[in-house]
Motif scaffolding. Structure first.
Motif, PDB file in Angstrom:
ATOM      1  N   GLU A  19      10.235   8.322  11.962  1.00  0.00           N
ATOM      2  CA  GLU A  19       9.760   6.939  11.921  1.00  0.00           C
ATOM      3  C   GLU A  19       8.575   6.706  12.850  1.00  0.00           C
ATOM      4  N   ASP A  20       8.388   7.585  13.820  1.00  0.00           N
ATOM      5  CA  ASP A  20       7.255   7.419  14.730  1.00  0.00           C
ATOM      6  C   ASP A  20       5.921   7.633  14.019  1.00  0.00           C
ATOM      7  N   PHE A  21       5.980   8.325  12.880  1.00  0.00           N
ATOM      8  CA  PHE A  21       4.746   8.618  12.152  1.00  0.00           C
ATOM      9  C   PHE A  21       4.483   7.631  11.017  1.00  0.00           C
ATOM     10  N   PHE A  22       5.368   6.655  10.819  1.00  0.00           N
ATOM     11  CA  PHE A  22       5.149   5.630   9.802  1.00  0.00           C
ATOM     12  C   PHE A  22       4.024   4.704  10.214  1.00  0.00           C
ATOM     13  N   ASN A  23       3.248   4.287   9.211  1.00  0.00           N
ATOM     14  CA  ASN A  23       2.183   3.322   9.463  1.00  0.00           C
ATOM     15  C   ASN A  23       2.255   2.273   8.354  1.00  0.00           C
ATOM     16  N   ARG A  24       2.873   1.179   8.625  1.00  0.00           N
ATOM     17  CA  ARG A  24       3.046   0.121   7.621  1.00  0.00           C
ATOM     18  C   ARG A  24       1.789  -0.748   7.576  1.00  0.00           C
ATOM     19  N   THR A  25       1.333  -1.042   6.360  1.00  0.00           N
ATOM     20  CA  THR A  25       0.106  -1.812   6.177  1.00  0.00           C
ATOM     21  C   THR A  25       0.394  -3.044   5.325  1.00  0.00           C
ATOM     22  N   LEU A  26      -0.512  -4.016   5.406  1.00  0.00           N
ATOM     23  CA  LEU A  26      -0.401  -5.230   4.609  1.00  0.00           C
ATOM     24  C   LEU A  26      -0.565  -4.920   3.115  1.00  0.00           C
ATOM     25  N   SER A  27      -1.519  -4.061   2.784  1.00  0.00           N
ATOM     26  CA  SER A  27      -1.736  -3.703   1.378  1.00  0.00           C
ATOM     27  C   SER A  27      -0.509  -2.995   0.813  1.00  0.00           C
ATOM     28  N   GLY A  28       0.136  -2.146   1.640  1.00  0.00           N
ATOM     29  CA  GLY A  28       1.334  -1.459   1.180  1.00  0.00           C
ATOM     30  C   GLY A  28       2.463  -2.438   0.888  1.00  0.00           C
ATOM     31  N   GLY A  29       2.582  -3.481   1.708  1.00  0.00           N
ATOM     32  CA  GLY A  29       3.611  -4.488   1.475  1.00  0.00           C
ATOM     33  C   GLY A  29       3.370  -5.263   0.186  1.00  0.00           C
ATOM     34  N   VAL A  30       2.092  -5.624  -0.055  1.00  0.00           N
ATOM     35  CA  VAL A  30       1.760  -6.356  -1.284  1.00  0.00           C
ATOM     36  C   VAL A  30       2.040  -5.493  -2.511  1.00  0.00           C
ATOM     37  N   ILE A  31       1.625  -4.214  -2.440  1.00  0.00           N
ATOM     38  CA  ILE A  31       1.861  -3.295  -3.572  1.00  0.00           C
ATOM     39  C   ILE A  31       3.350  -3.106  -3.806  1.00  0.00           C
ATOM     40  N   PHE A 367      -4.764   5.385  -2.460  1.00  0.00           N
ATOM     41  CA  PHE A 367      -6.198   5.193  -2.667  1.00  0.00           C
ATOM     42  C   PHE A 367      -6.738   4.106  -1.742  1.00  0.00           C
ATOM     43  N   ILE A 368      -6.009   2.988  -1.632  1.00  0.00           N
ATOM     44  CA  ILE A 368      -6.467   1.887  -0.769  1.00  0.00           C
ATOM     45  C   ILE A 368      -6.428   2.306   0.698  1.00  0.00           C
ATOM     46  N   TYR A 369      -5.348   2.989   1.098  1.00  0.00           N
ATOM     47  CA  TYR A 369      -5.190   3.379   2.511  1.00  0.00           C
ATOM     48  C   TYR A 369      -6.285   4.351   2.932  1.00  0.00           C
ATOM     49  N   HIS A 370      -6.495   5.426   2.138  1.00  0.00           N
ATOM     50  CA  HIS A 370      -7.512   6.420   2.511  1.00  0.00           C
ATOM     51  C   HIS A 370      -8.914   5.853   2.360  1.00  0.00           C
ATOM     52  N   GLY A 371      -9.104   4.951   1.456  1.00  0.00           N
ATOM     53  CA  GLY A 371     -10.421   4.322   1.324  1.00  0.00           C
ATOM     54  C   GLY A 371     -10.765   3.489   2.536  1.00  0.00           C
ATOM     55  N   ARG A 372      -9.784   2.756   3.012  1.00  0.00           N
ATOM     56  CA  ARG A 372     -10.028   1.934   4.208  1.00  0.00           C
ATOM     57  C   ARG A 372     -10.279   2.819   5.429  1.00  0.00           C
ATOM     58  N   ARG A 373      -9.542   3.948   5.537  1.00  0.00           N
ATOM     59  CA  ARG A 373      -9.750   4.854   6.671  1.00  0.00           C
ATOM     60  C   ARG A 373     -11.141   5.470   6.626  1.00  0.00           C
ATOM     61  N   ALA A 374     -11.577   5.881   5.432  1.00  0.00           N
ATOM     62  CA  ALA A 374     -12.907   6.479   5.317  1.00  0.00           C
ATOM     63  C   ALA A 374     -13.988   5.456   5.660  1.00  0.00           C
ATOM     64  N   LEU A 375     -13.794   4.231   5.204  1.00  0.00           N
ATOM     65  CA  LEU A 375     -14.767   3.181   5.506  1.00  0.00           C
ATOM     66  C   LEU A 375     -14.818   2.897   6.995  1.00  0.00           C
ATOM     67  N   LYS A 376     -13.641   2.942   7.650  1.00  0.00           N
ATOM     68  CA  LYS A 376     -13.580   2.675   9.092  1.00  0.00           C
ATOM     69  C   LYS A 376     -14.283   3.770   9.875  1.00  0.00           C
ATOM     70  N   LYS A 377     -14.114   5.044   9.434  1.00  0.00           N
ATOM     71  CA  LYS A 377     -14.780   6.163  10.127  1.00  0.00           C
ATOM     72  C   LYS A 377     -16.292   6.061   9.999  1.00  0.00           C
ATOM     73  N   LYS A 378     -16.766   5.707   8.782  1.00  0.00           N
ATOM     74  CA  LYS A 378     -18.216   5.586   8.597  1.00  0.00           C
ATOM     75  C   LYS A 378     -18.792   4.478   9.482  1.00  0.00           C
ATOM     76  N   MET A 379     -18.027   3.396   9.620  1.00  0.00           N
ATOM     77  CA  MET A 379     -18.504   2.312  10.484  1.00  0.00           C
ATOM     78  C   MET A 379     -18.553   2.761  11.941  1.00  0.00           C
ATOM     79  N   GLU A 380     -17.562   3.539  12.370  1.00  0.00           N
ATOM     80  CA  GLU A 380     -17.535   4.017  13.766  1.00  0.00           C
ATOM     81  C   GLU A 380     -18.685   4.987  14.037  1.00  0.00           C
ATOM     82  N   ILE A 381     -18.933   5.909  13.057  1.00  0.00           N
ATOM     83  CA  ILE A 381     -20.026   6.882  13.228  1.00  0.00           C
ATOM     84  C   ILE A 381     -21.371   6.159  13.283  1.00  0.00           C
ATOM     85  N   GLY A 382     -21.543   5.151  12.444  1.00  0.00           N
ATOM     86  CA  GLY A 382     -22.794   4.393  12.454  1.00  0.00           C
ATOM     87  C   GLY A 382     -22.971   3.624  13.756  1.00  0.00           C
TER      88      GLY A 382
END
Length: 385
Positions: A19-31, A367-382
């Motif tokens: 359970e320490d590795f769980f990451n609950r998201t708002l999008s996951g709850g809606v889905i 798809f939504i989770y990994h897309g948001r992570r990729a977008l967040k990384k690109k924003m951090e690198i920029g």
């Protein structure tokens, strides 16, 4: 024992994540919420289909032999008097039934279609209590009167004490009654007057008819039929030059009712335009067996039909005025069987619904989770650059 448990543990196809590795998201709850609603709706839809019956249809060769066929009919003739309307039936085996009255009811109707009188005994009248004459010898002291059959007697003791009995005796001889006014019984009963009183009326005739299960025909003829060698109709002396055989078929069925049956002639109406003739229906009867969900079986029939009007020349009765139904039996029979879908089939569909929705929801969430992570990384690198 511990070794067996360890081996079973190694067979676990669903490894658990801490359970320490769980990451609950708002999008996951809606889905999850949306997919749960979809699964619930699909479950109730499938459950409703499981409760409803399905009908399985099969075509088989009809191997049955013999038997009878029950025909139910209800036909209205707006311009034919009940006293002139008769029902006859014959089949290819040679069996004939003329002027059928059993299980038949006639209703006199006026020009507006209102019922004037309903009767089941046709045009016949009861026997005359005091017959008019004695035939076949002198009248003895203790003898009863006996009406003459006017030459149609088969023995000296035969009596015809009503107009109907005279007509029946003539029919057995193959003779036609050409002058009703000369028959004392008919005169006493007011037979001719009864016909005249019905002038301008129509007739509704309904009932049932049982025939052999072979090809044949039944017909509604305008004029009383007599058994003659050429099977023509010898019309009574008060016959008309023209007969209007316009008619409406309120109901025509071969056999008992079963759910889903469609009788193509129900409600069919035809209006005559030619001066005289015969209207013909050619019917193909298909034996049908219907078995409901409780296992109760109904033996009935379906039919298809084609129609044809055959006009007759004035003064010639090769084409007899009337409505004829020629029927033939199909060698193929149809079986309808109501049944529920099997429980295993229902369980399979439920598993497919749950598994399918769960898998699709997981793909969308990933798809939504990994897309948001990729977008967040690109924003951090920029941002660092």
């Amino acid at each position: 024992m511990d070794k067996v448990l360890n081996r079973l543990r190694n067979l676990d196809a669903y490894p658990k994540i801490n359970e320490d590795f769980f990451n609950r998201t708002l999008s996951g709850g809606v889905i999850t919420l949306v997919s749960s609603i979809i699964m619930l709706l699909l479950f109730f839809s499938e459950f409703r289909l499981y409760l409803h019956t399905v009908t399985e249809t099969k075509l088989l060769v009809d191997t049955s032999r013999g038997g009878t066929l029950r025909i139910h009919f209800d036909v209205t003739f707006p311009a034919v008097r009940c006293s002139l309307l008769s029902l006859d039936a014959m089949d290819i085996s040679g069996e004939q039934h003329l002027d059928i009255r059993h299980d038949i009811i006639k209703k006199r109707i006026d020009s507006l279609g209102n019922v004037i009188e309903a009767r089941q005994d046709g045009i016949g009248a009861p026997k005359i209590e005091t017959p008019l004459q004695r035939h076949g010898g002198r009248l003895g002291k203790d003898e009863k009167y006996c009406g003459s059959c006017y030459g149609a007697e088969t023995a000296d003791d035969d009596c015809c004490n009503s107009c109907e009995e005279v007509r029946e005796a003539y029919r057995k001889k193959g003779w036609g009654m050409t002058n009703i006014d000369l028959i004392d019984q008919c005169k006493r009963e007011g037979f001719v007057q009864k016909i005249k009183d019905e002038e301008g009326e129509g007739c509704n005739i309904h009932g049932s008819l049982e025939v052999n299960k072979v090809a044949g025909n039944f017909h509604f003829a305008t004029g009383k039929s007599f058994h003659q060698s050429n099977f023509l109709q010898d019309l009574l002396a008060f016959q008309q030059d023209k007969y209007n055989i316009s008619h409406r078929i309120n109901r025509l069925a071969f056999g008992d009712f079963y759910p889903g049956v469609i009788n193509p002639l129900d409600g069919v109406q035809w209006v005559q335009e030619a001066p005289n003739g015969m209207y013909q229906y050619f019917i193909k009867v298909v034996p049908t067996i219907y078995t409901d969900i409780r296992g109760r079986t109904i033996n009935s029939n379906q039919f298809s039909v084609t129609e044809h009007f055959k006009s007759a020349e004035m003064g010639l009765y090769q084409s007899l005025p009337g409505v004829f139904f020629f029927y033939d039996l199909s060698p193929i029979k149809v079986t309808f069987k109501e049944e529920h879908a099997s429980f295993l089939h229902f369980v399979t569909h439920i598993c497919a619904i749950v598994g399918g929705v769960f898998t699709v929801a997981g793909i969308i969430d990933s798809f939504i989770y990994h897309g948001r992570r990729a977008l967040k990384k690109k924003m951090e690198i920029g941002k660092f650059s």
